[in-house]
Write an enzyme that holds these catalytic residues in place. Structure first.
Site, PDB file in Angstrom:
ATOM      1  N   GLY A  88       2.887  -4.598   8.894  1.00  0.00           N
ATOM      2  CA  GLY A  88       2.843  -3.143   9.104  1.00  0.00           C
ATOM      3  C   GLY A  88       1.639  -2.450   8.502  1.00  0.00           C
ATOM      4  O   GLY A  88       1.763  -1.353   7.970  1.00  0.00           O
ATOM      5  N   THR A  89       0.458  -3.108   8.617  1.00  0.00           N
ATOM      6  CA  THR A  89      -0.731  -2.393   8.143  1.00  0.00           C
ATOM      7  C   THR A  89      -1.816  -2.430   9.215  1.00  0.00           C
ATOM      8  O   THR A  89      -2.014  -3.417   9.908  1.00  0.00           O
ATOM      9  CB  THR A  89      -1.273  -2.966   6.814  1.00  0.00           C
ATOM     10  OG1 THR A  89      -2.420  -2.192   6.404  1.00  0.00           O
ATOM     11  CG2 THR A  89      -1.671  -4.432   6.927  1.00  0.00           C
TER      12      THR A  89
ATOM     13  N   ASP B 217       6.513   4.473  -1.446  1.00  0.00           N
ATOM     14  CA  ASP B 217       7.905   4.940  -1.283  1.00  0.00           C
ATOM     15  C   ASP B 217       8.934   4.170  -2.124  1.00  0.00           C
ATOM     16  O   ASP B 217      10.097   4.546  -2.163  1.00  0.00           O
ATOM     17  CB  ASP B 217       8.295   4.871   0.221  1.00  0.00           C
ATOM     18  CG  ASP B 217       8.067   3.471   0.830  1.00  0.00           C
ATOM     19  OD1 ASP B 217       7.679   3.397   2.012  1.00  0.00           O
ATOM     20  OD2 ASP B 217       8.265   2.473   0.110  1.00  0.00           O
TER      21      ASP B 217
ATOM     22  N   GLN C 253       0.855  -1.206   0.000  1.00  0.00           N
ATOM     23  CA  GLN C 253       0.000   0.000   0.000  1.00  0.00           C
ATOM     24  C   GLN C 253       0.884   1.247   0.000  1.00  0.00           C
ATOM     25  O   GLN C 253       0.403   2.356  -0.074  1.00  0.00           O
ATOM     26  CB  GLN C 253      -0.904   0.003   1.244  1.00  0.00           C
ATOM     27  CG  GLN C 253      -1.809  -1.217   1.350  1.00  0.00           C
ATOM     28  CD  GLN C 253      -2.508  -1.282   2.688  1.00  0.00           C
ATOM     29  OE1 GLN C 253      -3.543  -0.643   2.903  1.00  0.00           O
ATOM     30  NE2 GLN C 253      -1.931  -2.037   3.605  1.00  0.00           N
TER      31      GLN C 253
ATOM     32  N   HIS D  96      -1.382   1.615  -4.270  1.00  0.00           N
ATOM     33  CA  HIS D  96      -1.687   3.052  -4.226  1.00  0.00           C
ATOM     34  C   HIS D  96      -0.713   3.865  -5.073  1.00  0.00           C
ATOM     35  O   HIS D  96      -0.457   5.029  -4.789  1.00  0.00           O
ATOM     36  CB  HIS D  96      -1.698   3.544  -2.763  1.00  0.00           C
ATOM     37  CG  HIS D  96      -2.761   2.890  -1.942  1.00  0.00           C
ATOM     38  ND1 HIS D  96      -2.674   2.708  -0.583  1.00  0.00           N
ATOM     39  CD2 HIS D  96      -3.929   2.330  -2.305  1.00  0.00           C
ATOM     40  CE1 HIS D  96      -3.759   2.078  -0.149  1.00  0.00           C
ATOM     41  NE2 HIS D  96      -4.538   1.828  -1.179  1.00  0.00           N
TER      42      HIS D  96
HETATM   43  N1  APR Z   1       6.896  -2.467  12.167  1.00  0.00           N
HETATM   44  C1  APR Z   1       5.714  -3.027  11.803  1.00  0.00           C
HETATM   45  N2  APR Z   1       4.516  -2.411  11.920  1.00  0.00           N
HETATM   46  C2  APR Z   1       4.524  -1.157  12.443  1.00  0.00           C
HETATM   47  C3  APR Z   1       5.720  -0.498  12.859  1.00  0.00           C
HETATM   48  C4  APR Z   1       6.936  -1.209  12.702  1.00  0.00           C
HETATM   49  N3  APR Z   1       8.109  -0.672  13.065  1.00  0.00           N
HETATM   50  N4  APR Z   1       5.380   0.736  13.340  1.00  0.00           N
HETATM   51  C5  APR Z   1       4.032   0.844  13.216  1.00  0.00           C
HETATM   52  N5  APR Z   1       3.516  -0.291  12.701  1.00  0.00           N
HETATM   53  C6  APR Z   1       2.117  -0.620  12.378  1.00  0.00           C
HETATM   54  C7  APR Z   1       1.090   0.123  13.189  1.00  0.00           C
HETATM   55  O1  APR Z   1       0.791  -0.601  14.388  1.00  0.00           O
HETATM   56  C8  APR Z   1      -0.119   0.111  12.245  1.00  0.00           C
HETATM   57  O2  APR Z   1      -0.887  -1.083  12.399  1.00  0.00           O
HETATM   58  O3  APR Z   1       1.905  -0.208  11.034  1.00  0.00           O
HETATM   59  C9  APR Z   1       0.516   0.107  10.860  1.00  0.00           C
HETATM   60  C10 APR Z   1       0.436   1.439  10.142  1.00  0.00           C
HETATM   61  O4  APR Z   1      -0.928   1.667   9.863  1.00  0.00           O
HETATM   62  P1  APR Z   1      -1.330   2.892   8.904  1.00  0.00           P
HETATM   63  O5  APR Z   1      -0.551   4.094   9.282  1.00  0.00           O
HETATM   64  O6  APR Z   1      -2.835   2.947   8.901  1.00  0.00           O
HETATM   65  O7  APR Z   1      -0.802   2.450   7.474  1.00  0.00           O
HETATM   66  P2  APR Z   1      -1.516   1.544   6.391  1.00  0.00           P
HETATM   67  O8  APR Z   1      -2.184   0.384   7.027  1.00  0.00           O
HETATM   68  O9  APR Z   1      -0.517   1.284   5.338  1.00  0.00           O
HETATM   69  O10 APR Z   1      -2.626   2.550   5.777  1.00  0.00           O
HETATM   70  C11 APR Z   1      -3.309   2.103   4.637  1.00  0.00           C
HETATM   71  O11 APR Z   1      -4.277   4.285   4.347  1.00  0.00           O
HETATM   72  O12 APR Z   1      -4.114   6.559   4.386  1.00  0.00           O
HETATM   73  C12 APR Z   1      -4.093   5.462   3.566  1.00  0.00           C
HETATM   74  O13 APR Z   1      -3.047   5.412   1.485  1.00  0.00           O
HETATM   75  C13 APR Z   1      -2.776   5.344   2.851  1.00  0.00           C
HETATM   76  O14 APR Z   1      -1.719   3.312   2.117  1.00  0.00           O
HETATM   77  C14 APR Z   1      -2.280   3.965   3.243  1.00  0.00           C
HETATM   78  C15 APR Z   1      -3.545   3.258   3.714  1.00  0.00           C
END
Ligand code: APR
Length: 250
Positions: A188-189, A105, A102, A120
């Site tokens: 990490g999502t 980068d 998602q 994305h």
């Molecule tokens: N290692 C693994 N996971 C991690 C770490 C780490 N060091 N630090 C944080 N996290 C986890 C958090 O606990 C969280 O569950 O990564 C996740 C980040 O969640 P979001 O910030 O919501 O990112 P993401 O899930 O990619 O968001 C999905 O939302 O805003 C849109 O387009 C944007 O692609 C993005 C989409």
């Protein structure tokens, strides 16, 4: 955490067709903040005001100044971390076929994964809204906001804003791989944005082992995922690779 790392290594050692789904969390250790949770971008910038296609069309100067320039600064300084490198190693070992990400980068490609599906889009390129000409982000002249194409049109990043659809080929291939994979590594999502967050559900329904790597549980935990390896991507992936190399000496 050690026990779940060993369990994940064992599940992966037996996999022939593992797929990874990654989110912003895997890039946190590369200096790119997540969107949600501690230090999340959306805690400071309202996505509905700055990250929708309507907001960009209504006021490109505002979106360029508040969101896009910030993203460029953050991504320009980022390099792959141990989490990205671990997934590249899994591909080298013939265990992982594809990363569905998602993130925009480009760090999975930099780490060495050849097959990356970008749900994305990617921040590495911009496109003119008038003539569709593409320009590498590094070549964009930021002395004038919004940056203009020689034809007079304005440039936008080739990322998917809220309100835009996922590239159809990315969605189709991701669905297919989610049906076919025998292990899905979800790294990490927050699993809150669909349809990306639906891929693990498809994988689970089709008999895959779904393994989450995250310091926090997500809506998938305890319902879709078989188990959560609770920790940061870099440390967990390093542990899994070390365990795999012990189980499967080269
Ligand atoms: N290692 C693994 N996971 C991690 C770490 C780490 N060091 N630090 C944080 N996290 C986890 C958090 O606990 C969280 O569950 O990564 C996740 C980040 O969640 P979001 O910030 O919501 O990112 P993401 O899930 O990619 O968001 C999905 O939302 O805003 C849109 O387009 C944007 O692609 C993005 C989409």
């Amino acid at each position: 955490m050690q026990e779940s790392i060993q369990r994940a290594a064992k599940d992966l050692a037996g996999a022939e067709n593992a797929v990874a789904l990654t989110g912003a969390g895997i890039s946190v250790e590369s200096g790119i903040p997540p969107f949600r949770g501690k230090g999340g971008i959306w805690e400071k910038i309202d996505p509905m005001e700055y990250a929708t296609i309507e907001a960009f069309m209504a006021d490109p100067v505002k979106v360029w100044n508040v969101l896009i320039k910030e993203m460029k600064t953050i991504i320009d300084q980022a390099a792959p971390n141990e989490g990205h490198k671990g997934l590249a190693r899994l591909a080298e070992m013939g265990i992982l076929t594809t990363v569905i990400t998602q993130n925009v980068d480009g760090l999975h490609q930099l780490a060495g994964n050849a097959d990356v599906i970008e749900f994305h889009g990617n921040f590495a390129w911009h496109r003119c809204m008038a003539c569709d000409a593409r320009l590498e982000t590094g070549k964009i002249d930021l002395s004038r906001i919004p940056p203009q194409c020689p034809c007079g049109g304005i440039y936008r990043p080739e990322v998917i804003f809220f309100g835009e659809s996922i590239p159809p080929e990315a969605l189709t291939r991701s669905r297919k791989l989610s049906v076919q994979c025998d292990v899905m590594l979800v790294v990490g999502t927050s699993a809150t944005v669909h349809p990306a967050a639906y891929m693990p559900v498809i994988a689970k329904r089709n008999g895959a082992v779904v393994i989450e790597i995250n310091p926090e549980p997500s809506p998938l935990t305890g319902s879709v995922s078989d188990y959560l390896v609770r920790g940061n991507a870099g440390e967990v992936m390093t542990g899994i690779i070390a365990e795999l190399e012990r189980l499967r000496p080269a």
